[in-house]
Design a protein around this motif. Sequence first.
Motif, short mmCIF file in Angstrom:
data_model
loop_
_atom_site.label_atom_id
_atom_site.label_comp_id
_atom_site.label_asym_id
_atom_site.label_seq_id
_atom_site.Cartn_x
_atom_site.Cartn_y
_atom_site.Cartn_z
N CYS A 106 0.97 -1.39 0.00
CA CYS A 106 0.06 -0.03 0.13
C CYS A 106 0.90 1.01 -0.17
O CYS A 106 2.09 1.31 0.72
CB CYS A 106 -0.90 -0.13 1.24
SG CYS A 106 -2.01 1.30 1.24
N CYS A 110 0.41 4.25 6.13
CA CYS A 110 0.06 4.42 7.87
C CYS A 110 1.25 3.98 8.79
O CYS A 110 1.58 2.88 8.57
CB CYS A 110 -1.19 3.97 7.96
SG CYS A 110 -2.61 4.45 7.04
N CYS A 113 0.70 0.50 10.49
CA CYS A 113 0.26 -0.60 9.68
C CYS A 113 1.27 -1.32 8.92
O CYS A 113 2.17 -0.97 8.34
CB CYS A 113 -0.69 0.02 8.76
SG CYS A 113 -1.27 -1.35 7.36
S1 SF4 Z 1 -3.95 1.39 7.12
FE1 SF4 Z 1 -2.41 0.24 5.75
S2 SF4 Z 1 -3.30 -0.82 4.15
FE2 SF4 Z 1 -4.95 0.61 5.08
S3 SF4 Z 1 -4.41 2.58 3.80
FE3 SF4 Z 1 -3.03 2.55 5.70
S4 SF4 Z 1 -1.10 1.77 5.18
FE4 SF4 Z 1 -2.78 1.36 3.53
#
Ligand code: SF4
Length: 347
Positions: A106, A110, A113
């Motif tokens: 991704c 975040c 994450c």
């Molecule tokens: S929580 Fe993880 S998977 Fe979801 S948008 Fe943020 S970085 Fe991407």
Amino acid sequence: MDLDKVEAALSALNAPRYRLDQVRRAVFSEAAASYDDVAVLPRELRDGLKSQAPILSLKERRVEVSSDGRAHKALLELGDGKIVETVLLRPSPVRWTTCISCQVGCAVGCTFCATGLMGLQRNLSVEEVTDQVLFWRQYMKRESLEGRLDNVVYMGMGEPFAVYDTLAQSLRALMDQKQFGIGARHISVSTSGIAPQIERFGRDFPQVNLALSLHAADDALRTRLVPVNKAYPLAALAKAIKNYLCETPRKVFLEYVLLREENDRPEDAARLVAYAKGLGPRELIHVNLIIFNETDTPHRASSEENARSFQKVLLDAGVHATVRQNLGRDIQGACGQLVVLERTHGQ
Ligand code: SF4
């Protein structure tokens, strides 16, 4: 399964049109894992379909099951060798839910994450997205798991609104009565907050649930935790949610991962109350508090006790809030834990 590919293969094999319905019924209603299980098809046709239109575009690498049997995490290998993770959860005795991915990795990044640590490797095709659901239906049949899989959440790897067209096509396939037949109200899409797509989503899919990964009601903190906040800060998100609620009277879920001494203090709860109340009518806003699943990030989890105190501030102020059950922690299948790392999974 890509039905267009199946149709083209059947045509190339000079098969009559009714064969498409036979394949569709066997694959989607009976969870056939192989054309060999579709006895109504002649052998030559089965062989031809096997090579020209495989049932699944991905194959199982490994499935891990949590100690309580309520969470199953699959590592699925795509055609180019990349791996994507998906989870099957049983939140109640009669219900199964799958959490599916729309990207390998991704780009949102975040900071709490595990998927965000990978960066973006590539987007999934529509078939690769929906095949995760098909895979679990086949798996449930093979493992004789009772109950029906008819809830889908787009909360796995990736940001669904970054691949809106794929999201839209996969949603249509999941809701199609001739394919998965899953009700719109049983599907949820979670976004980190791509504001323009929230409004578009409300117009295009007014019956599908929307979850916003909020995690902070303060711009500086949110930008640190969810970097996309820099492009779409809280005021822009609030405007998008308000417009969304004009399109559809569906409840909006605010996801809030509780990080110890970062966003779990009483003043954070008070800010969240003010923000949630400014979004729309009380009955249409629901906060899901999630106790952080510790990953390889510097963040730490709030205690259960702290989560309850945080929830109480919200409830006392009239904001609907629950502390979400966290299934699958012991297999790294819980929220924010999906990641494919060499050293984690030994590939
Ligand atoms: S929580 Fe993880 S998977 Fe979801 S948008 Fe943020 S970085 Fe991407």
